[in-house]
Design a protein around this motif. Structure first.
Motif, mmCIF file in Angstrom:
data_model
loop_
_atom_site.group_PDB
_atom_site.id
_atom_site.type_symbol
_atom_site.label_atom_id
_atom_site.label_comp_id
_atom_site.label_asym_id
_atom_site.label_seq_id
_atom_site.Cartn_x
_atom_site.Cartn_y
_atom_site.Cartn_z
ATOM 1 N N LYS A 53 39.683 32.302 36.226
ATOM 2 C CA LYS A 53 39.927 32.508 37.659
ATOM 3 C C LYS A 53 39.383 31.318 38.439
ATOM 4 C CE LYS A 53 39.738 37.568 37.759
ATOM 5 N NZ LYS A 53 39.157 38.742 38.416
ATOM 6 N N HIS A 102 49.054 41.429 39.116
ATOM 7 C CA HIS A 102 48.955 40.315 40.058
ATOM 8 C C HIS A 102 50.268 39.584 40.322
ATOM 9 C CE1 HIS A 102 44.604 40.612 38.839
ATOM 10 N NE2 HIS A 102 44.570 40.707 40.155
ATOM 11 N N GLU A 111 40.667 34.884 30.304
ATOM 12 C CA GLU A 111 41.157 35.007 31.676
ATOM 13 C C GLU A 111 40.336 34.037 32.523
ATOM 14 O OE1 GLU A 111 42.304 38.710 34.368
ATOM 15 O OE2 GLU A 111 40.130 38.425 34.316
ATOM 16 N N GLN A 153 44.846 32.625 38.761
ATOM 17 C CA GLN A 153 44.419 33.107 37.452
ATOM 18 C C GLN A 153 45.361 32.592 36.377
ATOM 19 O OE1 GLN A 153 42.850 37.422 39.094
ATOM 20 N NE2 GLN A 153 44.048 37.351 37.234
ATOM 21 N N TRP A 190 35.382 32.377 33.793
ATOM 22 C CA TRP A 190 36.253 32.845 32.719
ATOM 23 C C TRP A 190 35.543 33.909 31.886
ATOM 24 C CZ3 TRP A 190 34.979 27.513 32.939
ATOM 25 C CH2 TRP A 190 33.919 27.113 32.116
ATOM 26 N N VAL A 214 43.070 32.890 44.994
ATOM 27 C CA VAL A 214 42.579 33.034 43.622
ATOM 28 C C VAL A 214 43.748 32.770 42.685
ATOM 29 C CG1 VAL A 214 41.547 34.561 41.912
ATOM 30 C CG2 VAL A 214 40.870 34.737 44.317
#
Length: 304
Positions: free
Chosen positions: A11, A97, A9, A46, A82, A44
């Motif tokens: 960001k 999200h 993940e 992602q 990450w 943000v």
């Protein structure tokens, strides 16, 4: 013991002016899902990448490129982080999200697990993408949907289309919601076809309206009972180049095409190849590094 798939993940906390560039960088590194949310005056962004696809070195390179992009645009340096998450967390985070997103003048792309706003007056296109490409987030998907909207809102809508490389089925579903009569959708990826089948049901469409085919242009040629009015194709430019010599075989003499997945620096080569095979590029729409070619058969080309 079952193997748990793990994901990176990533960001990026950045100036909103950098958001589109970050999406493009994520896509070029093979992201399997992106989302964005506002945080004060920043945003943000992602993205999720299968762990086996990216080494730490790749992530460092990605972070460096994004920082260079910010420097080149005179923007404040983004904060990039990450970490690894498992499949279940990835699925939950993705769903947490991803919010309904308006595209063009008429669409509202709505995640399957959410309801559109009560005051919504747009066409609701419901989507559960799974791992298939096409959530409405990517510039090429948006360009194609906007092109379909322009064509099917202001021209006759009792058309049939072929969607080559359909991914989640988003473009075919969009065309049908705009009033197209039938969309033949094909993809070489079993997971994409499976995802598109689910999305067809989510939008209340039938197999008759939206036949889903495993394969490419040749498979569509076998499935259609008459030439289609238009082609939509949102895949890599290299694949489009391979398809161009045969595209005319499945469309009417005055057929049209909406082609994207093409980087700006590839557009001239694609356009030249189209013209060599009897197509005219009517418009080129661009967003960030990507473009969408709206094409039609030329009178001379229709004889080929």
């Amino acid at each position: 013991m079952a193997v748990v798939n793990t994901w990176w993940e990533v960001k990026v906390l950045c100036d909103p002016a950098l958001e589109d560039t970050v999406f493009w960088r994520f896509d070029s590194f093979g992201s399997q899902g992106t989302s964005t949310q506002q945080r004060g005056s920043s945003c943000v962004v992602q993205a999720y990448f299968p762990q086996h696809r990216l080494e730490l070195l790749d992530l460092s390179a990605l972070a460096l490129l994004i920082k260079q992009d910010a420097l080149c645009s005179d923007l404040v340096l983004p904060r990039i982080s990450w970490h690894l998450i498992d499949e279940e967390d990835w699925s939950k985070s993705w769903k947490d999200h991803w919010q309904p997103e308006p595209i063009g003048d008429r669409f509202l792309i709505t995640p399957a697990w959410l309801e559109p706003p009560a005051d919504n007056d747009r066409l609701v296109l419901r989507l559960d993408p799974g791992v298939a490409f096409g959530t409405g987030n990517h510039p090429t998907t948006q360009l194609c949907l906007e092109s379909l909207e322009m064509r099917l809102t202001y021209e006759k809508t009792d058309v049939t289309i072929a969607d080559i490389g359909c991914g989640s089925g988003i473009l075919s579903i969009g065309a049908l919601l705009l009033g197209a009569k039938k969309a033949y959708a094909a993809d070489v990826d079993d997971l994409a076809v499976h995802s598109a089948v689910g999305n067809r049901a989510l939008n209340g469409l039938t197999e008759e309206q939206l036949p889903l085919i495993h394969g490419s242009l040749d498979a569509i040629a076998q499935a259609i009972d008459a030439p289609v009015d238009g082609i939509v194709c949102n895949i890599l430019a290299e694949v489009i180049m391979d398809l161009i010599p045969q595209m005319h075989t499945i469309v009417t003499a005055d057929g049209w095409g909406i082609l994207s997945g093409i980087l700006l620096d590839q557009s001239k080569l694609v356009a030249d190849t189209l013209e060599q095979h009897g197509w005219v590029v009517a418009t080129l729409w661009r967003r960030q590094e990507w473009c969408c070619l709206n094409v039609r058969r030329s009178p001379e080309g229709s004889q080929l």
